[in-house]
Structures are given as C-alpha cells and as structure tokens.
Design a protein around this motif. Structure first.
Motif, PDB file in Angstrom:
ATOM      1  N   ALA A  60     -45.712   7.243  -3.554  1.00 50.83           N
ATOM      2  CA  ALA A  60     -46.940   6.525  -2.834  1.00 50.83           C
ATOM      3  C   ALA A  60     -46.156   5.059  -1.977  1.00 50.83           C
ATOM      4  O   ALA A  60     -46.309   4.766  -0.886  1.00 50.83           O
ATOM      5  CB  ALA A  60     -47.986   5.882  -3.379  1.00 50.83           C
ATOM      6  N   LEU A  61     -45.122   4.557  -2.925  1.00 52.93           N
ATOM      7  CA  LEU A  61     -44.500   3.323  -2.233  1.00 52.93           C
ATOM      8  C   LEU A  61     -43.672   3.973  -1.024  1.00 52.93           C
ATOM      9  O   LEU A  61     -43.740   3.022   0.105  1.00 52.93           O
ATOM     10  CB  LEU A  61     -43.636   2.724  -3.294  1.00 52.93           C
ATOM     11  CG  LEU A  61     -44.556   1.956  -4.281  1.00 52.93           C
ATOM     12  CD1 LEU A  61     -43.354   1.527  -5.673  1.00 52.93           C
ATOM     13  CD2 LEU A  61     -44.687   0.461  -3.882  1.00 52.93           C
ATOM     14  N   ALA A  62     -43.151   4.943  -1.361  1.00 56.34           N
ATOM     15  CA  ALA A  62     -41.916   5.519  -0.218  1.00 56.34           C
ATOM     16  C   ALA A  62     -43.099   5.618   1.155  1.00 56.34           C
ATOM     17  O   ALA A  62     -42.827   5.593   2.119  1.00 56.34           O
ATOM     18  CB  ALA A  62     -41.446   6.554  -0.463  1.00 56.34           C
ATOM     19  N   GLY A  63     -44.260   6.492   0.887  1.00 62.01           N
ATOM     20  CA  GLY A  63     -45.104   6.732   1.946  1.00 62.01           C
ATOM     21  C   GLY A  63     -45.629   5.556   2.593  1.00 62.01           C
ATOM     22  O   GLY A  63     -45.699   5.352   3.882  1.00 62.01           O
ATOM     23  N   ARG A  64     -45.675   4.563   1.890  1.00 66.55           N
ATOM     24  CA  ARG A  64     -46.269   3.209   2.739  1.00 66.55           C
ATOM     25  C   ARG A  64     -45.243   2.658   3.510  1.00 66.55           C
ATOM     26  O   ARG A  64     -45.419   2.130   4.609  1.00 66.55           O
ATOM     27  CB  ARG A  64     -46.684   2.324   1.390  1.00 66.55           C
ATOM     28  CG  ARG A  64     -47.231   0.731   2.049  1.00 66.55           C
ATOM     29  CD  ARG A  64     -47.794   0.017   0.983  1.00 66.55           C
ATOM     30  NE  ARG A  64     -46.934  -0.754   0.060  1.00 66.55           N
ATOM     31  CZ  ARG A  64     -47.095  -1.688  -1.034  1.00 66.55           C
ATOM     32  NH1 ARG A  64     -48.280  -2.137  -0.831  1.00 66.55           N
ATOM     33  NH2 ARG A  64     -46.161  -2.254  -1.500  1.00 66.55           N
ATOM     34  N   ASP A  67     -45.063   4.676   6.465  1.00 66.06           N
ATOM     35  CA  ASP A  67     -46.046   4.449   7.617  1.00 66.06           C
ATOM     36  C   ASP A  67     -45.767   3.338   8.287  1.00 66.06           C
ATOM     37  O   ASP A  67     -45.857   2.853   9.504  1.00 66.06           O
ATOM     38  CB  ASP A  67     -47.195   3.878   6.817  1.00 66.06           C
ATOM     39  CG  ASP A  67     -48.214   5.255   6.219  1.00 66.06           C
ATOM     40  OD1 ASP A  67     -47.762   6.355   6.562  1.00 66.06           O
ATOM     41  OD2 ASP A  67     -48.852   5.143   5.059  1.00 66.06           O
ATOM     42  N   ASP A  68     -45.043   2.207   7.865  1.00 64.59           N
ATOM     43  CA  ASP A  68     -44.565   1.103   8.509  1.00 64.59           C
ATOM     44  C   ASP A  68     -43.666   1.324   9.523  1.00 64.59           C
ATOM     45  O   ASP A  68     -43.803   0.763  10.609  1.00 64.59           O
ATOM     46  CB  ASP A  68     -44.219  -0.186   7.380  1.00 64.59           C
ATOM     47  CG  ASP A  68     -45.342  -0.682   6.617  1.00 64.59           C
ATOM     48  OD1 ASP A  68     -46.411  -0.593   7.008  1.00 64.59           O
ATOM     49  OD2 ASP A  68     -44.994  -1.251   5.654  1.00 64.59           O
ATOM     50  N   ILE A  69     -42.601   2.142   8.999  1.00 62.69           N
ATOM     51  CA  ILE A  69     -41.314   2.266   9.690  1.00 62.69           C
ATOM     52  C   ILE A  69     -41.910   3.296  10.967  1.00 62.69           C
ATOM     53  O   ILE A  69     -41.381   2.852  12.233  1.00 62.69           O
ATOM     54  CB  ILE A  69     -40.359   3.039   9.013  1.00 62.69           C
ATOM     55  CG1 ILE A  69     -39.694   2.092   8.110  1.00 62.69           C
ATOM     56  CG2 ILE A  69     -39.372   3.788  10.042  1.00 62.69           C
ATOM     57  CD1 ILE A  69     -38.758   2.455   6.951  1.00 62.69           C
ATOM     58  N   GLU A 127     -40.313  12.111   5.192  1.00 56.74           N
ATOM     59  CA  GLU A 127     -41.356  12.020   6.132  1.00 56.74           C
ATOM     60  C   GLU A 127     -41.282  11.105   7.346  1.00 56.74           C
ATOM     61  O   GLU A 127     -41.704  11.809   8.224  1.00 56.74           O
ATOM     62  CB  GLU A 127     -42.621  11.298   5.106  1.00 56.74           C
ATOM     63  CG  GLU A 127     -44.031  11.283   5.857  1.00 56.74           C
ATOM     64  CD  GLU A 127     -44.594  12.388   6.143  1.00 56.74           C
ATOM     65  OE1 GLU A 127     -45.621  12.545   7.091  1.00 56.74           O
ATOM     66  OE2 GLU A 127     -44.229  13.494   5.699  1.00 56.74           O
ATOM     67  N   SER A 128     -40.605  10.119   7.326  1.00 56.74           N
ATOM     68  CA  SER A 128     -40.191   9.458   8.554  1.00 56.74           C
ATOM     69  C   SER A 128     -39.516  10.551   9.558  1.00 56.74           C
ATOM     70  O   SER A 128     -39.981  10.497  10.835  1.00 56.74           O
ATOM     71  CB  SER A 128     -39.149   8.294   8.169  1.00 56.74           C
ATOM     72  OG  SER A 128     -39.912   7.413   7.501  1.00 56.74           O
TER      73      SER A 128
END
Length: 197
Positions: A60-64, A67-69, A127-128
């Motif tokens: 979840a931290l990596a996903g957040r 999302d920002d990037i 994901e990015s």
C-alpha cells in the motif's frame, strides 16, 4: 456522525500508512504491527481490518507513491509536457523528498524480508512502469507517438530520467548538482523525438 457500514475512513488509513512509513524508516521490518497501530493512534483491530500484514502495508505504501509519481499521466496535454511532469516528479521524489532513504531501506531489508521487497516493487516501481506503458499505448493509438514495445519504452524513459541517481541514492553517495527541471525537460524531449511518428 457515525460511518455507514463498510465505509472506509481515509484519515485512519493515511494515519496507518504514515506511521508504517515512519517506523519502517526508523527501524526496518522488525517493527511490530502493534507499534504501527500505536503510532497511528488506532486499535490493532482497526489496523488488521485494513492491512492483514506488513507485506500488505508495504504494498500500500508503494502504491501510494506510484499514485503520486504517475499523477501526470492522468492529465491532458502534449506528450512532451506530460512526460516532463512525470520525469520531474520522479526526480523530486528521489532527490528532494526522501533523498534515497526509502531505496536504502528497501535494499537493506531485502535479504531479510524478500516478500516485503517484492511487494514494494510490485506495488510501486512495477505498477508505475505498467501505467506508463498503458499511457504510451494510448499515445501510439492516437498516432502522437510510435511505440512498438511500450514496456521497453517505459523502462527506457525512466532510465533516461534517473540515470545513476537511483544508484547514488541507494548507496548514499552524494549527487552531483542536477538542474531537475532541465533534466526532466530534456529527457522528455529526447524521448518524444525518438518515438515521433
């Protein structure tokens, strides 16, 4: 006003993620879920209702962060402007926001907690790249860019942007002076030129 059954309290979720990020940064993966709950100001049950494990918290931290990037990819504009904004976000996250502490932390804990390292990679960098690849497919369909292999092109773009910055950050080696805006703009311009129709 009480929440409706099933409604997610986003403030508690963010408090949990902020607490986990701080504690992971301070102490690595040895931190307990109980300590994360305490730092977040929530009960253990609330924490476990949202995140069953440290692996889920890491994802979840990596996903957040992903999302920002990748936020610029959700905007309208010319490809060079969008890619410049994406490049600048990547560089700022790495060189201004956390100065590589996150990368160093992941590198140090990877041998001891490979499942967490994989969750971070899958939820964040992978994901990015997936989102950038999807965006490149759309640009190809519009005829704005010609992208025969979007996955490779996505990796190529991030490599152009970051160069050795991520390695320096992970190793704690000082960065040479970098004009972030100029570097982001140049990487975007060269990429768009290389893949022009």
């Amino acid at each position: 006003m009480p929440r409706v059954a099933g409604q997610i309290d986003h403030k508690k979720r963010e408090a949990i993620l902020d607490a986990a990020l701080a504690l992971f940064s301070e102490r690595g993966v040895t931190v307990s879920m109980e300590e994360i709950a305490r730092r977040a100001g929530v009960s253990k049950q609330t924490l476990y209702n949202r995140f069953a494990s440290k692996v889920e918290l890491a994802r979840a931290l990596a996903g957040r962060r992903a999302d920002d990037i990748t936020a610029p990819l959700r905007t309208d504009g010319a490809p060079v402007a969008i890619l410049t904004a994406l490049a600048l976000t990547l560089l700022e996250k790495l060189l201004r926001t956390d100065r590589g502490e996150g990368l160093r932390g992941v590198a140090l804990m990877s041998p001891a907690a490979p499942e967490i390292a994989l969750a971070i990679y899958d939820g964040g960098p992978r994901e990015s790249l997936r989102r950038l690849s999807e965006w490149l497919v759309l640009q190809d369909r519009k005829g704005v860019l010609t992208i025969p292999d979007p996955d490779s092109a996505a990796e190529m773009f991030t490599g152009m942007v970051l160069g050795h910055s991520h390695l320096r950050a992970m190793l704690g080696v000082p960065h040479p002076p970098i004009a972030l805006e100029a570097r982001a703009a140049e990487a975007a311009r060269r990429f768009v030129t290389a893949f022009a129709p």
